[in-house]
Structures are given as C-alpha cells and as structure tokens.
Design a protein around this motif. Structure first.
Motif, PDB file in Angstrom:
ATOM      1  N   ALA A   1       8.291   6.600  17.681  1.00 52.55           N
ATOM      2  CA  ALA A   1       7.209   6.167  18.569  1.00 52.55           C
ATOM      3  C   ALA A   1       7.059   4.651  18.555  1.00 52.55           C
ATOM      4  N   MET A   2       7.184   4.028  17.375  1.00 51.03           N
ATOM      5  CA  MET A   2       7.047   2.575  17.305  1.00 51.03           C
ATOM      6  C   MET A   2       8.229   1.869  17.966  1.00 51.03           C
ATOM      7  N   LEU A   3       9.425   2.415  17.815  1.00 52.92           N
ATOM      8  CA  LEU A   3      10.581   1.810  18.472  1.00 52.92           C
ATOM      9  C   LEU A   3      10.513   1.978  19.986  1.00 52.92           C
ATOM     10  N   ALA A   4      10.040   3.130  20.446  1.00 50.56           N
ATOM     11  CA  ALA A   4       9.917   3.348  21.885  1.00 50.56           C
ATOM     12  C   ALA A   4       8.882   2.419  22.503  1.00 50.56           C
ATOM     13  N   ALA A   5       7.843   2.087  21.740  1.00 49.66           N
ATOM     14  CA  ALA A   5       6.799   1.196  22.237  1.00 49.66           C
ATOM     15  C   ALA A   5       7.122  -0.274  21.975  1.00 49.66           C
ATOM     16  N   HIS A   6       8.276  -0.560  21.377  1.00 49.94           N
ATOM     17  CA  HIS A   6       8.688  -1.920  21.024  1.00 49.94           C
ATOM     18  C   HIS A   6       7.653  -2.599  20.131  1.00 49.94           C
ATOM     19  N   ARG A   7       7.105  -1.866  19.185  1.00 47.26           N
ATOM     20  CA  ARG A   7       6.095  -2.386  18.265  1.00 47.26           C
ATOM     21  C   ARG A   7       6.493  -2.163  16.809  1.00 47.26           C
ATOM     22  N   TRP A   8       7.761  -2.153  16.494  1.00 46.58           N
ATOM     23  CA  TRP A   8       8.186  -1.843  15.136  1.00 46.58           C
ATOM     24  C   TRP A   8       7.934  -3.022  14.204  1.00 46.58           C
ATOM     25  N   SER A   9       7.330  -2.711  13.059  1.00 46.46           N
ATOM     26  CA  SER A   9       7.214  -3.653  11.943  1.00 46.46           C
ATOM     27  C   SER A   9       7.037  -2.818  10.678  1.00 46.46           C
ATOM     28  N   PRO A  10       7.518  -3.298   9.546  1.00 44.47           N
ATOM     29  CA  PRO A  10       7.362  -2.512   8.319  1.00 44.47           C
ATOM     30  C   PRO A  10       5.905  -2.257   7.953  1.00 44.47           C
ATOM     31  N   SER A  11       5.074  -3.269   8.057  1.00 36.44           N
ATOM     32  CA  SER A  11       3.665  -3.062   7.712  1.00 36.44           C
ATOM     33  C   SER A  11       2.981  -2.146   8.719  1.00 36.44           C
ATOM     34  N   GLY A  12       3.365  -2.225   9.981  1.00 28.86           N
ATOM     35  CA  GLY A  12       2.813  -1.314  10.984  1.00 28.86           C
ATOM     36  C   GLY A  12       3.233   0.127  10.736  1.00 28.86           C
ATOM     37  N   GLY A  13       4.476   0.326  10.303  1.00 28.76           N
ATOM     38  CA  GLY A  13       4.950   1.664   9.971  1.00 28.76           C
ATOM     39  C   GLY A  13       4.211   2.244   8.781  1.00 28.76           C
ATOM     40  N   VAL A  14       3.980   1.413   7.763  1.00 29.68           N
ATOM     41  CA  VAL A  14       3.232   1.878   6.592  1.00 29.68           C
ATOM     42  C   VAL A  14       1.805   2.233   6.990  1.00 29.68           C
ATOM     43  N   ALA A  15       1.190   1.401   7.830  1.00 28.45           N
ATOM     44  CA  ALA A  15      -0.183   1.679   8.270  1.00 28.45           C
ATOM     45  C   ALA A  15      -0.249   2.965   9.088  1.00 28.45           C
ATOM     46  N   ALA A  16       0.724   3.183   9.971  1.00 28.90           N
ATOM     47  CA  ALA A  16       0.719   4.397  10.792  1.00 28.90           C
ATOM     48  C   ALA A  16       0.936   5.646   9.941  1.00 28.90           C
ATOM     49  N   VAL A  17       1.847   5.581   8.981  1.00 30.75           N
ATOM     50  CA  VAL A  17       2.090   6.733   8.113  1.00 30.75           C
ATOM     51  C   VAL A  17       0.877   6.994   7.227  1.00 30.75           C
ATOM     52  N   ALA A  18       0.243   5.933   6.740  1.00 24.06           N
ATOM     53  CA  ALA A  18      -0.962   6.108   5.924  1.00 24.06           C
ATOM     54  C   ALA A  18      -2.083   6.746   6.744  1.00 24.06           C
ATOM     55  N   ALA A  19      -2.252   6.311   7.981  1.00 21.56           N
ATOM     56  CA  ALA A  19      -3.300   6.884   8.832  1.00 21.56           C
ATOM     57  C   ALA A  19      -3.017   8.359   9.135  1.00 21.56           C
TER      58      ALA A  19
END
Length: 137
Positions: free
Chosen positions: A95-113
């Motif tokens: 989902a983050m790659l499809a939205a062109h919003r990938w970042s490691p901290s963003g991925g950690v935040a999304a998985v935590a949420a």
C-alpha cells in the motif's frame, strides 16, 4: 491372564521453563521491539537498527494476532501468527509503495497502528470478561 485395565499416565513433572522464564522472555521481546521502534523513529545510524526494526515489524503484528487466537494450540497459534505478521507487513509495504509514500519510519508507524487496532478488540473482550467475573462473585 487377568487385565486390570489401562493405567492413566503419570503426570509430567518436567518443566520446560522456570516460573520466571516466560516473563523474562516476554520482557526481553518487548524491550527489543521498543528499541527497534525507537531506532526507526529517531533515524539513528546504528548497525542494530535493522535487526531490531525487523524484530518489531514481525513481533508486533504476530503478538496481536496470537492474542486473538487464544483457543488454538501454542504451535498452531505461532504458525498462524507469524503468517499473519508477514501478510500484514506485505500489505503495508504494498500500500505504501502504491501510494509512493514509502519510508522506514512510516512503515513502522503503519504496522504499529494496525497491530494496535488488531489488539484492541482482544483487550476490550478481556476487560469485559474480567468485569463480568467481578460482578458475579
């Protein structure tokens, strides 16, 4: 020849873990996951950042899914929880790659949420059953 029946098996007195071992293991896992999340959010260049962050990304959704599956045997729960953790991580990354919003901290935040959202119904159910038991007694 006389049979007296089948004798029940003797109780197994061996312990795999000492009484405090499980709590110590759980505390270590929580600490390692917390270190991984903190290292991801603070953007520290450390050789430990990758392994701790990977541990957080796998353990956080696996713990949430495993808590929801308390009716299964431990081995089955572990397999299903790890498979679910991989699925959650892959879906977040996709989902983050499809939205062109990938970042490691963003991925950690999304998985935590998502892990928190998966754990909340389990927490509410446990609190309700605890309250019902208190009222009954």
């Amino acid at each position: 020849m006389r049979t007296t029946g089948i004798k029940p098996p003797a109780p197994d007195t061996r312990r795999v873990w000492p009484p405090w071992g499980r709590d110590l293991l759980l505390a270590g896992a929580v600490a390692a996951g917390g270190v991984g999340a903190v290292l991801a959010f603070t953007d520290v260049n450390s050789p430990l950042r990758g392994p701790f962050m990977l541990f957080f990304l796998l353990a956080s959704p696996a713990a949430a899914i495993g808590a929801a599956l308390h009716g299964l045997e431990p081995a089955s729960r572990l397999v299903v929880a790890l498979a679910g953790a991989f699925a959650v991580n892959l879906l977040v990354a996709q989902a983050m790659l499809a939205a062109h919003r990938w970042s490691p901290s963003g991925g950690v935040a999304a998985v935590a949420a998502l892990s928190l959202l998966m754990f909340l119904p389990v927490l509410v159910q446990r609190l309700r059953s605890r309250t019902a038991r208190r009222r009954a007694s």
